[in-house]
Design an enzyme around this catalytic site. Structure first.
Site, short mmCIF file in Angstrom:
data_model
loop_
_atom_site.label_atom_id
_atom_site.label_comp_id
_atom_site.label_asym_id
_atom_site.label_seq_id
_atom_site.Cartn_x
_atom_site.Cartn_y
_atom_site.Cartn_z
N GLY A 24 4.12 11.15 14.20
CA GLY A 24 4.98 11.05 13.04
C GLY A 24 4.79 12.24 12.12
O GLY A 24 3.80 12.97 12.20
N CYS A 25 5.78 12.44 11.24
CA CYS A 25 5.74 13.62 10.37
C CYS A 25 4.58 13.52 9.38
O CYS A 25 3.80 14.46 9.22
CB CYS A 25 7.08 13.79 9.65
SG CYS A 25 7.71 12.29 8.86
N TYR A 26 4.47 12.39 8.68
CA TYR A 26 3.35 12.25 7.74
C TYR A 26 2.01 12.38 8.45
O TYR A 26 1.15 13.15 8.02
CB TYR A 26 3.43 10.90 7.02
CG TYR A 26 4.50 10.77 5.95
CD1 TYR A 26 4.51 11.60 4.84
CD2 TYR A 26 5.46 9.77 6.03
CE1 TYR A 26 5.48 11.44 3.84
CE2 TYR A 26 6.42 9.62 5.03
CZ TYR A 26 6.43 10.45 3.94
OH TYR A 26 7.37 10.29 2.96
#
Lengths: 346, 346, 346, 346
Positions: free
Chosen positions: C149-151
């Site tokens: 995921g990006c986070y």
């Protein structure tokens, strides 16, 4: 106290009416109707109102809402106002339609551009186009107000003196208008999606935007002759504000100073229309959140054209603020009541 | 009518004072001083005021300005307020300093963080920290108000109930704050250059920001013990608004409901501080242009931490609005006079 | 040439894959599938591709698409990848899932946070978490990649050295993350509506965001022990970029210099992770459009905490760029192929 | 390998040259000069280059820099290029001036609009206006290139077919142009201050902008007759991008289809100029970061006008990208080398 209701209170225009009426000392809000949010606190839908607005949204029982009100604001999409206006008219109440349905003198033009049946053409002749700087007297005697569109407001104010005093050729007018995204409302759409609108500018509805016939109708009346304009709206990556840049060929010789003098005289007593000093071009942020219209202009001797720019906040002078200005006229209040505030800058 | 003057009227904070005082019915503006724009119309510098503000900027003859005023607002950079405050004190006038010079109980802490000589420490004990929700009574009896910083306002309001009722461990507090660019003022700087700030987020002054000791001083007083916080400010690509996200370890067991009850009780009579419904997290745009502070919180049982977010408009509740709230207290007016308006949304 | 297909090519992640693969010299695009836009030119949906991409969107006949491809990228919402991965596995093809379905070691954790049945847990043990800087060797030997995921990407890169070298207490970690709106995808929603997101910052999903268990899983593996974090995502008024600000208590005494030395050593050979000079805090605009991750940190001796900020472009290092980095590893290409470009600034 | 140097490498245009040349396989960067940042790493000034660009800024010893280079890019403010061009000419080296000094056929026009002495008029006849789509052959044989202004690029590309094929009246042309703030460069100014430019649109330089004579010169050559235009630039709250909306009266009868056919034929082999499908109006974000120009047009039969909109990225096709396109022509490389990339969307 004026008992006022809002039909369609949960769009951005309805919300702006609530925000502005909140500080109007002569108005008592009666019903705020909403199809989508019936029964909910308005401050739950728009938490900026938390602690300020304690109204709940109610269903749109039009006869009842009209019955309990002195004035009804209609903040619905075009095509939905006729029934409300008919009811208000029947009950002898005043009504201000912020949509397009009562802006036109001729229903056929409305139907040709909006592609819907009007359904209440018999009332069009009772309605007054609610641009106070142009139609102040008529408005004060009317019961039905067609509140002007946001683009037309900025444009008619920008051109009225030049057309009235025959400074420019009516058929030479070209209007390049730039609007913030709130003009497109709260309805979800890809063109209003943050990621698509941010860091972006584009034209839309080129040659076909529905404000065109409204602009032509009103400018034509001021010019005293029919005219056609080029009008191109653009979407700007900002929330509020319209800037209209207007080009027109001069009729004969004019200097900037002479045209400024005409504008100065035309608007010097207007509380909301301000001609800026020479060379200071209107910024939309300067009128942000206010009912003001800022204008400036120059005669370009190289091309013999007059260039005008006109800035308003589309939700205030372009919608809710102007509606309240009209309300003040309808109820014989000082026209500026509840509206005198400078733009929020920065 | 309170005769009020503003020293340093042409920064964003000074401008916001003018905008807000304009609608305050008990205030008459006397002198607006400016070093850079002496002799100019304020509405020429800030054309949003066109038609609303007719004052000219004057030079800063402090004894004269103080002499003709009941109250002086100081909107100067830190390090420049002492002479004005001394003059006001000598003349028995009231003064509200929107800078940092009179926020500290101890001049040494100010000097250590701000790296300048204070020059007027003898007056610090006369000054009251102007956060009305905490110091209301003291403010109403004071003559010198140190108006709180924007970040500290959002943070102290966010934490006060939790610290007062010993919900959290004082030394566990971590504050991650996000501010719009107007917090950096009108002074030109690369970090405030549109092209560098747009489409960008960054932390700055990590571990060294000057609001840290102010936050610790005020939180410590509420907690009844000294404490140290981590405070990290960030720059956001927007004009106005501060959101502070606050993390703290719980002292013992608490539920979200219990902590909400404490906050509710603490703030239920406050006109400007609003605890939002559970799950509705504050948006800075909801308080845009208003003197409101929106709060929400949750207890995270997984980590046994309390998480609070607090939103204000840095120029209003974080500066000019709070100063006017303090003025109302100083002059025994209803505290909300001239300040009751919802945030401008959208 | 690697024959690659994209399942779900018309979301922002799919589009970014197309943009980046377009300049990858070893890839031939086979099928771009789309439910909504089947049969349309991709360049008609995304006119930035006009003149560059001549592919049409096709229907998602998974066996056929997998059959003609060496590699399949899945850019679907979570919960829709299992069938594609099963097909790819059965056909012996490689697959990179950009959604969440194959990021977890334990299907139960996925199901608890995502509230859907996984439906293919038997394949989870075959999948590798595709963060090359941590799992490079495993990735190069895998057939199924769960693209991070990006986070989590920004956070794990930010914390890995500190956890590996036991600089910080694992259970003290607090992450305050800020994301541009593109992270929410192209699906229309009020929170992504321009007018609501512009000039606004807010937290969301406080304590409940689905990236939390992914972060904890990966940090826990590096730390060598289970841990729980506070993770609070925020929405920023910008299109691209994530900035994660990370707070953790130090285990023992550390200076900024010592921790910098550890980070320097950890990342010195990494092509995409850059520790900035002391005091230069990452700006998301500096990594805009690139596969880079910028880091910086400071030890705050006042609070004995380590503060780290980590910036990535959520669509590149946080999604499509990282997927291509993984592809390069899967196909034994130089890891940086097609990805070496600085951020677009300004 | 072309040995290329940049005079004035630390402005936004210089930086964009570095970013784009970084991926050009036939170029070796020699000297990057800077007055303000001599001796510093360029990646320290612009950290997006961290890990990609290892050059230091050097002082501007022009004879030396020219001597070691095959080509010199000049990215200085107007009025500072003549000495560099003279030196390059004397040494027989090629030079591309991204400023205005070598765009004019007649030095007098330059001096009248730019209010400075030119100082090198004898070289003007050696310089070619570097708009490849119009002057491709001449550029390939030249040694001095006057790289076009950003506004003129978008406008000349937008009007060339219509003027060449006499579709419109030359003296009827009105251009309303909208630019992102990066067009104003990195120099600090209130008009580029985030807080003043954000949420704002305004016209500037109405009737007096220095790109006017450049536009008239180039359009006049294509039309085969002298002409005067109205050109009004506007500032938009975004970083990159220019949209020019162009209005002109038709000469005789034309349909949209006919004019589209002319444009299609004119540009069908151009790699960077794209006529979008009917009704799909150019968005600046679609060309963001690319060397592309997107066009669309419509004939408005109501007003007998042609309306064209043209979008470019001001820093790429409007500056650095076009300079590299010119370089490719000067050195007989494929014209698209290093420039073929779609716009970054979103």
């Amino acid at each position: 106290m004026i008992k006022a209701s809002i039909i369609g209170a949960t769009g951005y225009t309805g919300l702006e009416l609530v925000r502005l009426l909140h500080r109007h000392k002569n108005v008592e809000l009666k019903s705020l109707t909403s199809q989508s949010f019936e029964g909910q606190d308005l401050s739950n839908i728009y938490p900026n109102l938390k602690g300020y607005c304690f109204e709940k949204c109610v269903e749109g029982d039009i006869p009842k809402v009209v019955g309990e009100s002195d004035l009804v604001f209609i903040a619905l999409p075009h095509g939905h106002s006729v029934k409300v206006v008919q009811e208000a008219y029947a009950q002898g109440k005043k009504v201000i339609d912020l949509g397009a349905d009562f802006r036109f003198d001729e229903g056929d033009i409305y139907e040709a551009w909006y592609k819907v049946d009007h359904g209440g053409k018999e009332l069009l002749s009772k309605a007054v186009y609610g641009l106070p700087e142009i139609n102040r007297t008529k408005i004060s005697q009317a019961n039905i107000i067609g509140n002007p569109g946001c683009y037309p407001t900025s444009i008619v104010l920008g051109l009225a003196p030049a057309l009235k005093y025959k400074v420019v050729e009516p058929n030479s007018i070209i209007i390049d208008a730039k609007s913030g995204v709130s003009g497109a409302g709260r309805k979800l759409a890809l063109s209003s999606h943050f990621v698509e609108a941010n860091e972006n500018v584009n034209a839309y509805g080129v040659g076909t935007h529905r404000h065109t016939p409204e602009i032509e109708q009103e400018l034509g009346k001021i010019a005293g002759e029919e005219l056609k304009v080029s009008f191109t709206p653009h979407l700007m990556p900002m929330t509020r504000g319209i800037l209209s840049t207007i080009y027109a060929s001069l009729r004969g010789d004019w200097t900037t100073e002479q045209v400024r003098a005409i504008y100065h005289e035309f608007y010097q007593d207007e509380p909301f229309v301000h001609l800026l000093p020479e060379g200071q071009w209107p910024h939309t942020k300067w009128v942000y959140g206010s009912n003001n219209c800022h204008l400036n202009l120059v005669v370009d001797p190289r091309t013999n054209r007059l260039i005008i720019t006109s800035a308003i906040d589309n939700l205030v002078k372009g919608a809710a603020g102007q509606a309240i200005q009209n309300m003040n006229l309808l109820f014989d209040l000082p026209e500026t009541t509840g509206l005198l505030s400078p733009g929020m800058f920065p």
